[in-house]
Scaffold this active site. Structure first.
Site, PDB file in Angstrom:
ATOM      1  N   HIS A   1       1.009  -1.327  -0.168  1.00  0.00           N
ATOM      2  CA  HIS A   1       0.188  -0.170  -0.080  1.00  0.00           C
ATOM      3  C   HIS A   1       0.816   1.219   0.018  1.00  0.00           C
ATOM      4  O   HIS A   1       0.711   2.188  -0.738  1.00  0.00           O
ATOM      5  CB  HIS A   1      -0.979  -0.014   1.143  1.00  0.00           C
ATOM      6  CG  HIS A   1      -1.730   1.251   1.543  1.00  0.00           C
ATOM      7  ND1 HIS A   1      -2.878   1.369   1.035  1.00  0.00           N
ATOM      8  CD2 HIS A   1      -1.125   2.281   2.356  1.00  0.00           C
ATOM      9  CE1 HIS A   1      -3.241   2.686   1.295  1.00  0.00           C
ATOM     10  NE2 HIS A   1      -2.058   3.099   2.433  1.00  0.00           N
ATOM     11  N   GLU A   2       1.850   1.342   0.894  1.00  0.00           N
ATOM     12  CA  GLU A   2       2.693   2.517   0.933  1.00  0.00           C
ATOM     13  C   GLU A   2       3.556   2.633  -0.415  1.00  0.00           C
ATOM     14  O   GLU A   2       3.908   3.624  -0.907  1.00  0.00           O
ATOM     15  CB  GLU A   2       3.671   2.534   2.028  1.00  0.00           C
ATOM     16  CG  GLU A   2       2.960   2.272   3.546  1.00  0.00           C
ATOM     17  CD  GLU A   2       2.096   3.740   3.648  1.00  0.00           C
ATOM     18  OE1 GLU A   2       2.394   4.396   3.084  1.00  0.00           O
ATOM     19  OE2 GLU A   2       1.087   3.512   4.442  1.00  0.00           O
TER      20      GLU A   2
END
Length: 518
Positions: free
Chosen positions: A320-321
């Site tokens: 996600h990051e």
């Protein structure tokens, strides 16, 4: 590794014992060979699955992964249980570990083990993942840093000056000015229309299409300028965390390093992944957080490592990051903020020009800033978070991660907050979607991610669904908590009854003894 962050000690131990007993059901024996299946590329997915992962990294905790390499022999990967070991890949440069301050060992999240055949070792040196030394920040574009406060101050001065000028005009000149405006209203309307047309042209000429999602986005800052700001931000974070960074020999650092390496190597075909030099920084802090700067600097807090159950959840969160950095969300959000600030400067000038007193102008300024924040800034931020969840799930699927564990993490966070009695704020007040909505959104994306995972020749998932395990564990935990509360209540009633009996008996005994003695 604790399953929930910050549970109370008595209930936490009971809850963890249930998790460990259920987690053992997910163990399965790795096959001796991986059957090669024809690769079916899903046309609806923009992430290309034609290029396979050339890394031989597996995830810990009895999760065994097998990748079929195109034109090469397939190799099966297995992970160690609790022993930390790192295998250096051929043609891959790993930075020498520098010993820093002492750190506490964590056995619950072992470093990702690596086992690979000779065909898996052909990793190109140009795209090798390494922990590079800190890069010196380039000169800072001071204009971009001071533009926001200066333009607001300028709008206030101009608006207040217009109001003072109008209040100082005599009545006859005010009438002349109004008549002049009525006579030239079409010229004024033409000028405003021309300004609006230029604004629309400026907006559409600064739109770019994302090669990953195909979505058009506004970009006002050039890549070089934004890189300077990213380097400056990196220097600020490094200065802030310089006393809390874990050494590179710490097991937690090695865990994050291997997870990020595994994700980036399995997604080299995604635009932007191979062009970024990824570097790892693990901060010893209880905050449940992680972020990636646009220049590839990954910051992970140990509080997040203490909150995940296994490497599958950690892989999704880091995916996600990474998706934020690959999609350029920071530059996109900064561009939107600059555009809204420009429009807000016009409205701010009008507010200070129209309001008869400074106190009313300050109130109008505050209302305008809150409307901008809750109607544009925060909803847009939630949209970018949802997009990062979707792309991060796809990155994890291409890395053969159990994507079903992604929604479980947010269910854990929601359950933990409910146990602590934290107030549940409305989602529109936050820059991120609520934990429950994120879990539901990921559950809707998981079937598509499983198809992508299968298209990448990943081995089929075995064992029970982690979502079902979580629901069963929570059910058992609540039942045990109710029994424990009932037992505590019964014991408390018995203990409270004893002093009452003594208080009733002591006066009677004292009176009888006194009468007998007399």
């Amino acid at each position: 590794m604790s399953f929930l962050y910050g549970l109370q000690s008595a209930r936490r131990n009971c809850f963890l014992s249930g998790v460990n007993s259920l987690a053992n059901r997910r163990q399965w024996n790795p096959p001796t060979g991986c059957a090669r299946r024809p690769q079916a590329v899903n046309a609806s997915l923009r992430l290309n699955t034609g290029r396979q992962c050339h890394s031989g990294t597996s995830l810990p905790g009895n999760f065994h992964f097998c990748r079929t390499l195109s034109g090469k022999n397939s190799g099966c990967l297995s992970s160690a249980q609790s022993k930390v070991r790192v295998v250096t890949y051929r043609h891959t440069v790993w930075a020498d570990c520098v010993s820093r301050q002492g750190s506490r060992a964590v056995a619950a999240i072992p470093a990702l083990a690596a086992s690979c055949t000779l065909s898996c070792l052909a990793v190109r040196a140009a795209r090798s993942f390494h922990t590079s030394p800190p890069v010196q920040a380039a000169p800072v574009p001071l204009l971009l840093l001071i533009l926001k406060p200066v333009q607001k101050l300028l709008a206030i001065i101009v608006g207040r000056g217009i109001r003072k000028w109008w209040q100082a005009l005599p009545p006859n000149k005010k009438l002349l000015f109004k008549d002049s405006v009525k006579k030239n209203k079409w010229k004024l309307l033409l000028g405003l229309s021309a300004f609006g047309l230029l604004f629309v042209v400026f907006y559409f000429t600064h739109l770019e299409v994302s090669p990953v999602t195909g979505r058009s986005k506004l970009l006002l800052l050039g890549k070089e300028h934004f890189k300077l700001l990213s380097d400056l931000e990196y220097e600020v974070w490094m200065e802030k965390f310089k006393g809390d960074l874990l050494p590179e020999r710490d097991p937690r650092y090695l865990t994050v390093k291997e997870v990020v390496y595994h994700l980036t190597q399995c997604n080299q075909d995604v635009p932007g992944v191979a062009e970024i030099n990824w570097a790892i920084h693990v901060v010893d802090s209880p905050d449940v957080n992680a972020f990636v700067l646009p220049n590839g600097q990954v910051f992970v807090f140990t509080g997040l490592l203490d909150s995940v159950t296994d490497a599958h959840q950690l892989s999704f969160l880091l995916g996600h990051e990474i998706a934020h950095a690959v999609l350029g969300h920071a530059a996109e959000k900064a561009s939107l903020v600059h555009l809204l600030d420009f429009l807000g400067m016009i409205f701010l000038t009008m507010i200070w020009a129209v309001c008869p007193r400074d106190s009313l102008a300050v109130l109008g300024h505050w209302i305008q800033s809150k409307l901008q924040e809750y109607m544009f800034d925060r909803p847009y931020s939630r949209t970018l978070e949802a997009e990062a969840d979707k792309i991060g799930l796809q990155l994890a699927a291409k890395a053969c991660v159990d994507v079903r564990a992604s929604s479980v993490f947010w269910q854990q966070m929601e359950f933990s907050e409910s146990l602590h009695g934290y107030p549940k704020l409305p989602e529109w007040l936050s820059t991120h979607p609520s934990h429950g909505n994120r879990a539901e959104y990921l559950d809707r994306l998981i079937p598509q991610a499983l198809k992508l995972r299968e298209a990448c020749n990943c081995p089929p998932l075995s064992g029970p669904d982690p979502r079902s395990l979580f629901k069963l564990t929570v059910k058992r935990f609540l039942e045990d908590s109710e029994k424990e509360d009932l037992n505590i209540t019964v014991k408390k009633q018995k203990v409270d009854a004893l002093p009452i009996q003594k208080q009733e008996q002591i006066p009677l005994t004292y009176i009888v003894e006194k009468r007998t003695a007399s």
